[in-house]
Design a protein around this motif. Structure first.
Motif, PDB file in Angstrom:
ATOM      1  N   ILE A  89       0.839  -1.200   0.000  1.00 50.31           N
ATOM      2  CA  ILE A  89       0.000   0.000   0.000  1.00 50.31           C
ATOM      3  C   ILE A  89       0.872   1.248   0.000  1.00 50.31           C
ATOM      4  O   ILE A  89       0.627   2.202  -0.744  1.00 50.31           O
ATOM      5  N   PHE A  90       1.911   1.271   0.834  1.00 47.26           N
ATOM      6  CA  PHE A  90       2.799   2.437   0.887  1.00 47.26           C
ATOM      7  C   PHE A  90       3.534   2.629  -0.436  1.00 47.26           C
ATOM      8  O   PHE A  90       3.725   3.757  -0.878  1.00 47.26           O
ATOM      9  N   LYS A  91       3.937   1.521  -1.077  1.00 45.59           N
ATOM     10  CA  LYS A  91       4.603   1.650  -2.375  1.00 45.59           C
ATOM     11  C   LYS A  91       3.635   2.185  -3.417  1.00 45.59           C
ATOM     12  O   LYS A  91       4.006   3.012  -4.250  1.00 45.59           O
ATOM     13  N   LYS A  92       2.380   1.738  -3.320  1.00 39.93           N
ATOM     14  CA  LYS A  92       1.388   2.209  -4.278  1.00 39.93           C
ATOM     15  C   LYS A  92       1.114   3.703  -4.066  1.00 39.93           C
ATOM     16  O   LYS A  92       1.009   4.462  -5.015  1.00 39.93           O
ATOM     17  N   ILE A  93       0.994   4.118  -2.774  1.00 38.69           N
ATOM     18  CA  ILE A  93       0.774   5.532  -2.478  1.00 38.69           C
ATOM     19  C   ILE A  93       1.979   6.363  -2.906  1.00 38.69           C
ATOM     20  O   ILE A  93       1.847   7.455  -3.446  1.00 38.69           O
TER      21      ILE A  93
ATOM     22  N   SER B 113      -1.920  11.013  -7.242  1.00 38.78           N
ATOM     23  CA  SER B 113      -3.218  11.497  -6.791  1.00 38.78           C
ATOM     24  C   SER B 113      -3.325  11.451  -5.270  1.00 38.78           C
ATOM     25  O   SER B 113      -4.035  12.248  -4.661  1.00 38.78           O
ATOM     26  N   ALA B 114      -2.621  10.532  -4.623  1.00 35.72           N
ATOM     27  CA  ALA B 114      -2.640  10.467  -3.164  1.00 35.72           C
ATOM     28  C   ALA B 114      -1.966  11.701  -2.571  1.00 35.72           C
ATOM     29  O   ALA B 114      -2.424  12.237  -1.564  1.00 35.72           O
ATOM     30  N   ILE B 115      -0.901  12.155  -3.192  1.00 36.02           N
ATOM     31  CA  ILE B 115      -0.215  13.361  -2.717  1.00 36.02           C
ATOM     32  C   ILE B 115      -1.129  14.570  -2.859  1.00 36.02           C
ATOM     33  O   ILE B 115      -1.212  15.410  -1.950  1.00 36.02           O
ATOM     34  N   VAL B 116      -1.850  14.649  -3.951  1.00 34.79           N
ATOM     35  CA  VAL B 116      -2.786  15.747  -4.161  1.00 34.79           C
ATOM     36  C   VAL B 116      -3.907  15.686  -3.128  1.00 34.79           C
ATOM     37  O   VAL B 116      -4.291  16.703  -2.546  1.00 34.79           O
TER      38      VAL B 116
ATOM     39  N   ILE C   8      -3.843  14.328  -0.094  1.00 35.22           N
ATOM     40  CA  ILE C   8      -3.305  14.709   1.220  1.00 35.22           C
ATOM     41  C   ILE C   8      -3.080  16.222   1.288  1.00 35.22           C
ATOM     42  O   ILE C   8      -3.381  16.858   2.298  1.00 35.22           O
ATOM     43  N   THR C   9      -2.602  16.819   0.218  1.00 33.49           N
ATOM     44  CA  THR C   9      -2.389  18.268   0.181  1.00 33.49           C
ATOM     45  C   THR C   9      -3.713  19.013   0.312  1.00 33.49           C
ATOM     46  O   THR C   9      -3.811  19.996   1.062  1.00 33.49           O
ATOM     47  N   VAL C  10      -4.730  18.542  -0.384  1.00 38.29           N
ATOM     48  CA  VAL C  10      -6.045  19.182  -0.310  1.00 38.29           C
ATOM     49  C   VAL C  10      -6.621  19.069   1.097  1.00 38.29           C
ATOM     50  O   VAL C  10      -7.167  20.040   1.641  1.00 38.29           O
ATOM     51  N   ILE C  11      -6.484  17.899   1.712  1.00 37.20           N
ATOM     52  CA  ILE C  11      -6.983  17.710   3.081  1.00 37.20           C
ATOM     53  C   ILE C  11      -6.257  18.644   4.047  1.00 37.20           C
ATOM     54  O   ILE C  11      -6.873  19.254   4.922  1.00 37.20           O
ATOM     55  N   MET C  12      -4.945  18.767   3.897  1.00 34.23           N
ATOM     56  CA  MET C  12      -4.179  19.662   4.764  1.00 34.23           C
ATOM     57  C   MET C  12      -4.612  21.120   4.572  1.00 34.23           C
ATOM     58  O   MET C  12      -4.743  21.867   5.546  1.00 34.23           O
ATOM     59  N   LEU C  13      -4.828  21.539   3.321  1.00 30.19           N
ATOM     60  CA  LEU C  13      -5.277  22.902   3.063  1.00 30.19           C
ATOM     61  C   LEU C  13      -6.666  23.150   3.641  1.00 30.19           C
ATOM     62  O   LEU C  13      -6.930  24.228   4.205  1.00 30.19           O
ATOM     63  N   VAL C  14      -7.562  22.180   3.515  1.00 33.87           N
ATOM     64  CA  VAL C  14      -8.909  22.332   4.076  1.00 33.87           C
ATOM     65  C   VAL C  14      -8.836  22.451   5.597  1.00 33.87           C
ATOM     66  O   VAL C  14      -9.524  23.287   6.201  1.00 33.87           O
ATOM     67  N   LEU C  15      -8.016  21.642   6.239  1.00 31.20           N
ATOM     68  CA  LEU C  15      -7.859  21.735   7.690  1.00 31.20           C
ATOM     69  C   LEU C  15      -7.279  23.089   8.111  1.00 31.20           C
ATOM     70  O   LEU C  15      -7.723  23.687   9.087  1.00 31.20           O
ATOM     71  N   ALA C  16      -6.297  23.565   7.363  1.00 30.35           N
ATOM     72  CA  ALA C  16      -5.701  24.864   7.690  1.00 30.35           C
ATOM     73  C   ALA C  16      -6.716  25.991   7.514  1.00 30.35           C
ATOM     74  O   ALA C  16      -6.817  26.887   8.364  1.00 30.35           O
ATOM     75  N   MET C  17      -7.494  25.949   6.438  1.00 30.18           N
ATOM     76  CA  MET C  17      -8.500  26.981   6.204  1.00 30.18           C
ATOM     77  C   MET C  17      -9.618  26.910   7.245  1.00 30.18           C
ATOM     78  O   MET C  17     -10.137  27.937   7.684  1.00 30.18           O
TER      79      MET C  17
END
Length: 112
Positions: free
Chosen positions: A4-8, A13-16, A18-27
């Motif tokens: 799973i980690f190798k696939k991620i 798309s997983a990086i995108v 995670i980035t979107v989730i982090m931005l939503v949490l920050a906002m």
């Protein structure tokens, strides 16, 4: 689990995501902080308004007492008044001696 980690790791798309989730949490955190500050400012403003109303009521009680002494009427007791749903009460009117040129000092307390 390692697969799973190798696939991620290989999947962009997983990086995108995670980035979107982090931005939503920050906002969301920023928005909650801003709302909290605005609510606090509103409460502070309401306290200031109440203090101004109490001061004006105390000045009115002072002049009511002054006019009762001028006209010889008995000591008036203004009591309480409801302003914008909040009760303002004249707690005490105390005549103190020792003013300038033989005058009396008058202390008016307003509670709300």
């Amino acid at each position: 689990m390692i697969k799973i980690f190798k696939k991620i790791k290989n999947d962009q798309s997983a990086i995108v995501l995670i980035t979107v989730i982090m931005l939503v949490l920050a906002m969301t955190t920023l928005a909650l902080g801003l709302l909290s500050a605005l609510a606090s400012q509103g409460v502070f403003g309401q306290h200031q308004i109440d203090r101004i109303k109490a001061e004006q009521l105390a000045q009115g009680a002072f002049w009511l007492e002054y006019m009762s002494q001028v006209t010889g009427d008995p000591n008036p007791t203004p009591g309480s008044i409801v302003l914008d749903g909040k009760r303002f009460t004249i707690a005490s009117q105390t005549s103190l001696g020792g003013g300038l040129n033989g005058t009396d000092l008058l202390q008016v307390d307003v509670s709300y």
